[in-house]
Motif scaffolding. Structure first.
Motif, PDB file in Angstrom:
ATOM      1  N   ARG A   3       0.837  -1.194   0.000  1.00  0.00           N
ATOM      2  CA  ARG A   3       0.000   0.000   0.000  1.00  0.00           C
ATOM      3  C   ARG A   3       0.878   1.254   0.000  1.00  0.00           C
ATOM      4  NH1 ARG A   3      -2.387   3.111   4.130  1.00  0.00           N
ATOM      5  NH2 ARG A   3      -1.358   1.766   5.676  1.00  0.00           N
ATOM      6  N   ILE A   4       0.510   2.207  -0.822  1.00  0.00           N
ATOM      7  CA  ILE A   4       1.254   3.470  -0.881  1.00  0.00           C
ATOM      8  C   ILE A   4       0.735   4.392   0.208  1.00  0.00           C
ATOM      9  CG2 ILE A   4       1.811   5.485  -2.282  1.00  0.00           C
ATOM     10  CD1 ILE A   4       1.499   3.803  -4.757  1.00  0.00           C
ATOM     11  N   ARG A   5       1.586   4.710   1.178  1.00  0.00           N
ATOM     12  CA  ARG A   5       1.203   5.589   2.274  1.00  0.00           C
ATOM     13  C   ARG A   5       1.388   7.047   1.865  1.00  0.00           C
ATOM     14  NH1 ARG A   5       4.755   5.628   5.856  1.00  0.00           N
ATOM     15  NH2 ARG A   5       6.359   4.525   4.671  1.00  0.00           N
ATOM     16  N   TYR A   6       0.388   7.872   2.208  1.00  0.00           N
ATOM     17  CA  TYR A   6       0.446   9.289   1.825  1.00  0.00           C
ATOM     18  C   TYR A   6       1.691   9.967   2.370  1.00  0.00           C
ATOM     19  CZ  TYR A   6      -0.604  14.288   1.832  1.00  0.00           C
ATOM     20  OH  TYR A   6      -0.529  15.648   1.676  1.00  0.00           O
ATOM     21  N   HIS A   7       2.054   9.672   3.625  1.00  0.00           N
ATOM     22  CA  HIS A   7       3.229  10.283   4.236  1.00  0.00           C
ATOM     23  C   HIS A   7       4.505   9.464   3.996  1.00  0.00           C
ATOM     24  CE1 HIS A   7       0.947  13.441   6.125  1.00  0.00           C
ATOM     25  NE2 HIS A   7       0.149  12.576   6.717  1.00  0.00           N
ATOM     26  N   GLY A   8       4.426   8.480   3.120  1.00  0.00           N
ATOM     27  CA  GLY A   8       5.600   7.680   2.797  1.00  0.00           C
ATOM     28  C   GLY A   8       6.411   8.308   1.674  1.00  0.00           C
ATOM     29  N   PRO A   9       7.674   7.916   1.534  1.00  0.00           N
ATOM     30  CA  PRO A   9       8.538   8.482   0.489  1.00  0.00           C
ATOM     31  C   PRO A   9       7.988   8.314  -0.924  1.00  0.00           C
ATOM     32  CG  PRO A   9       9.842   7.279   2.094  1.00  0.00           C
ATOM     33  CD  PRO A   9       8.411   6.986   2.412  1.00  0.00           C
ATOM     34  N   LEU A  10       7.422   7.123  -1.215  1.00  0.00           N
ATOM     35  CA  LEU A  10       6.953   6.869  -2.580  1.00  0.00           C
ATOM     36  C   LEU A  10       5.852   7.841  -2.982  1.00  0.00           C
ATOM     37  CD1 LEU A  10       6.977   5.265  -5.170  1.00  0.00           C
ATOM     38  CD2 LEU A  10       5.459   3.574  -4.084  1.00  0.00           C
ATOM     39  N   MET A 124      16.331  12.725  -3.161  1.00  0.00           N
ATOM     40  CA  MET A 124      17.563  12.126  -2.652  1.00  0.00           C
ATOM     41  C   MET A 124      17.486  11.722  -1.185  1.00  0.00           C
ATOM     42  SD  MET A 124      20.613  14.283  -4.527  1.00  0.00           S
ATOM     43  CE  MET A 124      20.084  15.911  -3.985  1.00  0.00           C
ATOM     44  N   SER A 125      16.658  12.407  -0.379  1.00  0.00           N
ATOM     45  CA  SER A 125      16.669  12.126   1.062  1.00  0.00           C
ATOM     46  C   SER A 125      15.492  11.286   1.534  1.00  0.00           C
ATOM     47  CB  SER A 125      16.686  13.445   1.853  1.00  0.00           C
ATOM     48  OG  SER A 125      15.444  14.122   1.754  1.00  0.00           O
ATOM     49  N   TYR A 126      14.369  11.284   0.818  1.00  0.00           N
ATOM     50  CA  TYR A 126      13.211  10.537   1.289  1.00  0.00           C
ATOM     51  C   TYR A 126      13.403   9.022   1.227  1.00  0.00           C
ATOM     52  CZ  TYR A 126      10.302  14.802   1.454  1.00  0.00           C
ATOM     53  OH  TYR A 126       9.777  16.035   1.748  1.00  0.00           O
ATOM     54  N   PRO A 127      13.945   8.453   0.130  1.00  0.00           N
ATOM     55  CA  PRO A 127      14.064   6.991   0.069  1.00  0.00           C
ATOM     56  C   PRO A 127      15.192   6.451   0.939  1.00  0.00           C
ATOM     57  CG  PRO A 127      15.024   7.967  -1.892  1.00  0.00           C
ATOM     58  CD  PRO A 127      14.374   9.087  -1.131  1.00  0.00           C
ATOM     59  N   GLU A 128      15.106   5.152   1.227  1.00  0.00           N
ATOM     60  CA  GLU A 128      16.216   4.476   1.884  1.00  0.00           C
ATOM     61  C   GLU A 128      17.383   4.377   0.904  1.00  0.00           C
ATOM     62  OE1 GLU A 128      14.592   0.804   3.884  1.00  0.00           O
ATOM     63  OE2 GLU A 128      12.744   1.694   3.136  1.00  0.00           O
ATOM     64  N   GLU A 129      18.590   4.150   1.440  1.00  0.00           N
ATOM     65  CA  GLU A 129      19.793   4.200   0.614  1.00  0.00           C
ATOM     66  C   GLU A 129      19.753   3.264  -0.582  1.00  0.00           C
ATOM     67  OE1 GLU A 129      23.641   5.818   2.932  1.00  0.00           O
ATOM     68  OE2 GLU A 129      23.255   3.686   3.123  1.00  0.00           O
ATOM     69  N   HIS A 130      19.296   2.042  -0.375  1.00  0.00           N
ATOM     70  CA  HIS A 130      19.333   1.067  -1.462  1.00  0.00           C
ATOM     71  C   HIS A 130      18.247   1.303  -2.500  1.00  0.00           C
ATOM     72  CE1 HIS A 130      16.373  -0.561   1.380  1.00  0.00           C
ATOM     73  NE2 HIS A 130      15.878  -1.277   0.380  1.00  0.00           N
ATOM     74  N   LYS A 131      17.412   2.336  -2.288  1.00  0.00           N
ATOM     75  CA  LYS A 131      16.361   2.650  -3.243  1.00  0.00           C
ATOM     76  C   LYS A 131      16.568   3.989  -3.941  1.00  0.00           C
ATOM     77  CE  LYS A 131      12.794   0.103  -0.656  1.00  0.00           C
ATOM     78  NZ  LYS A 131      11.483   0.226   0.050  1.00  0.00           N
ATOM     79  N   LEU A 282      19.149   0.754 -12.730  1.00  0.00           N
ATOM     80  CA  LEU A 282      19.472  -0.648 -12.468  1.00  0.00           C
ATOM     81  C   LEU A 282      20.923  -0.787 -12.034  1.00  0.00           C
ATOM     82  CD1 LEU A 282      17.668  -2.336 -15.511  1.00  0.00           C
ATOM     83  CD2 LEU A 282      16.816  -2.055 -13.171  1.00  0.00           C
ATOM     84  N   LEU A 283      21.795   0.009 -12.635  1.00  0.00           N
ATOM     85  CA  LEU A 283      23.208  -0.015 -12.249  1.00  0.00           C
ATOM     86  C   LEU A 283      23.414   0.637 -10.891  1.00  0.00           C
ATOM     87  CD1 LEU A 283      26.246  -0.363 -12.689  1.00  0.00           C
ATOM     88  CD2 LEU A 283      26.203   1.716 -14.096  1.00  0.00           C
ATOM     89  N   HIS A 284      22.793   1.792 -10.679  1.00  0.00           N
ATOM     90  CA  HIS A 284      23.018   2.537  -9.439  1.00  0.00           C
ATOM     91  C   HIS A 284      22.538   1.792  -8.197  1.00  0.00           C
ATOM     92  CE1 HIS A 284      23.229   6.603 -11.779  1.00  0.00           C
ATOM     93  NE2 HIS A 284      24.353   5.912 -11.845  1.00  0.00           N
ATOM     94  N   ASP A 285      21.536   0.923  -8.330  1.00  0.00           N
ATOM     95  CA  ASP A 285      21.016   0.182  -7.179  1.00  0.00           C
ATOM     96  C   ASP A 285      21.442  -1.283  -7.178  1.00  0.00           C
ATOM     97  OD1 ASP A 285      19.780   2.353  -6.072  1.00  0.00           O
ATOM     98  OD2 ASP A 285      17.775   1.867  -6.805  1.00  0.00           O
ATOM     99  N   TYR A 286      22.361  -1.662  -8.051  1.00  0.00           N
ATOM    100  CA  TYR A 286      22.776  -3.064  -8.156  1.00  0.00           C
ATOM    101  C   TYR A 286      23.547  -3.478  -6.906  1.00  0.00           C
ATOM    102  CZ  TYR A 286      25.013  -7.277  -9.992  1.00  0.00           C
ATOM    103  OH  TYR A 286      25.453  -8.562 -10.184  1.00  0.00           O
TER     104      TYR A 286
END
Length: 467
Positions: A3-10, A124-131, A282-286
């Motif tokens: 589920r996409i949360r309104y206050h979530g990064p996505l 750049m700051s909302y997602p977790e590092e691996h995303k 795909l490369l940046h998150d590999y």
């Protein structure tokens, strides 16, 4: 399906992406046609020069403004400056007086500097590092969809006019459609959540509870940023990263193609950006490769592709010196066979594919630059300042580039400057990429500490472990 949360990064990155889709996305589509849809590029060039001059200042200040006033109001008001700029071309169509249009340039520069600082912070700051790679890609795909749709508008409107539209400006109906979409973007920005309320999927807050920064603090942080050695090493890349737009939009797309084909080219240019950004992510998150090696490999690929692109562009550029004469129309074009129309596939295929290649190279550069800056820290307020610095210095280069065309500098000379500037940036950027460590530190709210911790300590072999 999660589920996409309104206050979530996505959800929040989707909203800021859609806002940029409607505002700078439409601005890019308009400018990609050459002269913002006008035959004579003089007014557009001078307008964009004014835009980027104020963008330099408000790009650097933009991060602090967003930190102080919040993302929702600043982005919404910034979007209205795009609508003002676009609407001014309707006035210019009827009066041929460029003063009002040129006056909107510096106003737009203020709004753009603030908007892009906010966008950089969220992306750049909302997602977790691996995303981070995929979120940058997600933004770039949605944002450039604005350019694709924006290219469809003038293409459809001018399709039936055919090659007779060579020396005609974009009609009012096209500009009205762009303005309506940009106003919609301003309304969408009001749905953004404050950064302090954004929570990542792992439960961490983007902005931990703390005393809000005041004007004095933000002023000091802005000054410290200007002396940050690692952002200064990225200065050549920042200068080069928007320098080529004036050449690609005007002396290339605006000079070689009919009006309806310019609209089609604009659509394909941004579509190529969407595809390239998706592949680069795909490369940046590999996860099967250290982050440092991902950065170096991405930079090496960018270097090869961009140099190949400029080499192909030079081959086309050597066939003409100026393109059409706005005062004389198609008959005075010095490109062999006159302006290129997509209905002539033998003449059009190569130059049109090359324009798509330009879009793909641009997307790779922008995605890499944001990803590289995003490896420095996870602190939202610091990344707002870093994004503002990057966009501000980017605008410094763009301001110079638009004036090169405004002063009728030889087109081959403009190409040479673009090519050289990109290659000058490579060794500095490579050094920064070499110093990436496997993980950025969590929010420290101290620029010096965070930046120093981001650097690799050659004695610490654990920093080379794979993510």
């Amino acid at each position: 399906m999660a589920r996409i949360r309104y206050h979530g990064p996505l959800a929040q990155v989707l909203i800021i992406s859609f806002v940029c889709f409607l505002c700078p996305g439409m601005f890019n589509a308009l400018n990609a046609m050459g002269g913002a849809g006008q035959v004579d590029r003089t007014v557009s060039n001078n307008t964009n020069t004014g835009l980027y001059c104020t963008f330099i200042v408000f790009g650097v200040l933009g991060g602090s403004i967003v930190n102080l006033l919040g993302i929702r109001l600043t982005v919404s008001l910034s979007c209205l400056t795009y609508a003002l700029n676009t609407s001014s071309y309707i006035y210019y169509n009827h009066t041929k007086r460029g003063a009002f249009t040129m006056a909107t340039g510096p106003i737009l520069g203020i709004g753009a500097g603030i908007l892009w600082s906010a966008q950089g912070m969220a992306m750049m700051s909302y997602p977790e590092e691996h995303k981070k790679g995929r979120y940058i890609s997600l933004f770039w795909v949605i944002f450039n969809l604005g350019g694709v749709i924006g290219g469809i508008v003038p293409f459809v409107i001018n399709y039936k006019i055919g090659k007779g539209s060579d020396a005609e400006p974009l009609p009012d109906a096209s500009y009205v459609a762009f303005v309506a979409l940009q106003v919609l973007g301003a309304l969408c920005a009001l749905t953004l959540s404050p950064a302090s309320r954004v929570i990542r999927s792992d439960g961490s807050h983007v902005l931990p509870t703390r005393t809000p920064h005041n004007v004095r603090h933000e002023a000091l942080e802005t000054l410290r940023q200007l002396a940050n050695p690692w952002m200064l090493l990225l200065l050549p890349l920042s200068l080069a990263s928007n320098f080529f737009y004036s050449y690609q939009y005007g002396p290339y797309n605006g000079a070689l193609f009919t009006l309806r084909t310019r609209g089609l080219n604009s659509m394909l240019y941004w579509a190529a950006q969407m595809a390239a950004a998706s592949l680069v992510s795909l490369l940046h998150d590999y996860a099967g490769m250290s982050r440092r090696m991902r950065g170096l490999l991405s930079l090496a690929t960018l270097c090869l592709l961009t140099n190949a692109m400029w080499a192909c562009t030079l081959a086309v550029q050597l066939r003409y010196t100026r393109g059409p004469d706005p005062a004389a129309g198609l008959s005075q074009s010095d490109y062999p066979g006159g302006l290129i129309d997509f209905a002539e596939p033998r003449r059009a295929a190569g130059p049109m594919l090359l324009f798509c290649f330009m879009g793909a190279a641009d997307a790779h550069l922008q995605a890499f630059a944001y990803w590289l800056i995003g490896t420095m820290t996870n602190d939202a307020q610091m990344l707002a300042r870093y994004a503002g610095f990057y966009k501000g210095m980017q605008s410094l280069g763009a301001a110079v580039a638009w004036q090169l065309d405004a002063h009728s500098v030889a087109l081959v000379a403009q190409l040479a400057v673009n090519w050289a500037l990109f290659n000058v940036a490579i060794p500095f950027t490579a050094f920064v990429a070499w110093r990436i460590k496997s993980h950025a530190d969590q929010s420290t709210h101290d620029d010096d500490e965070a930046t120093d911790d981001w650097l690799i300590d050659p004695r610490d072999t654990k920093q080379y472990e794979r993510m």
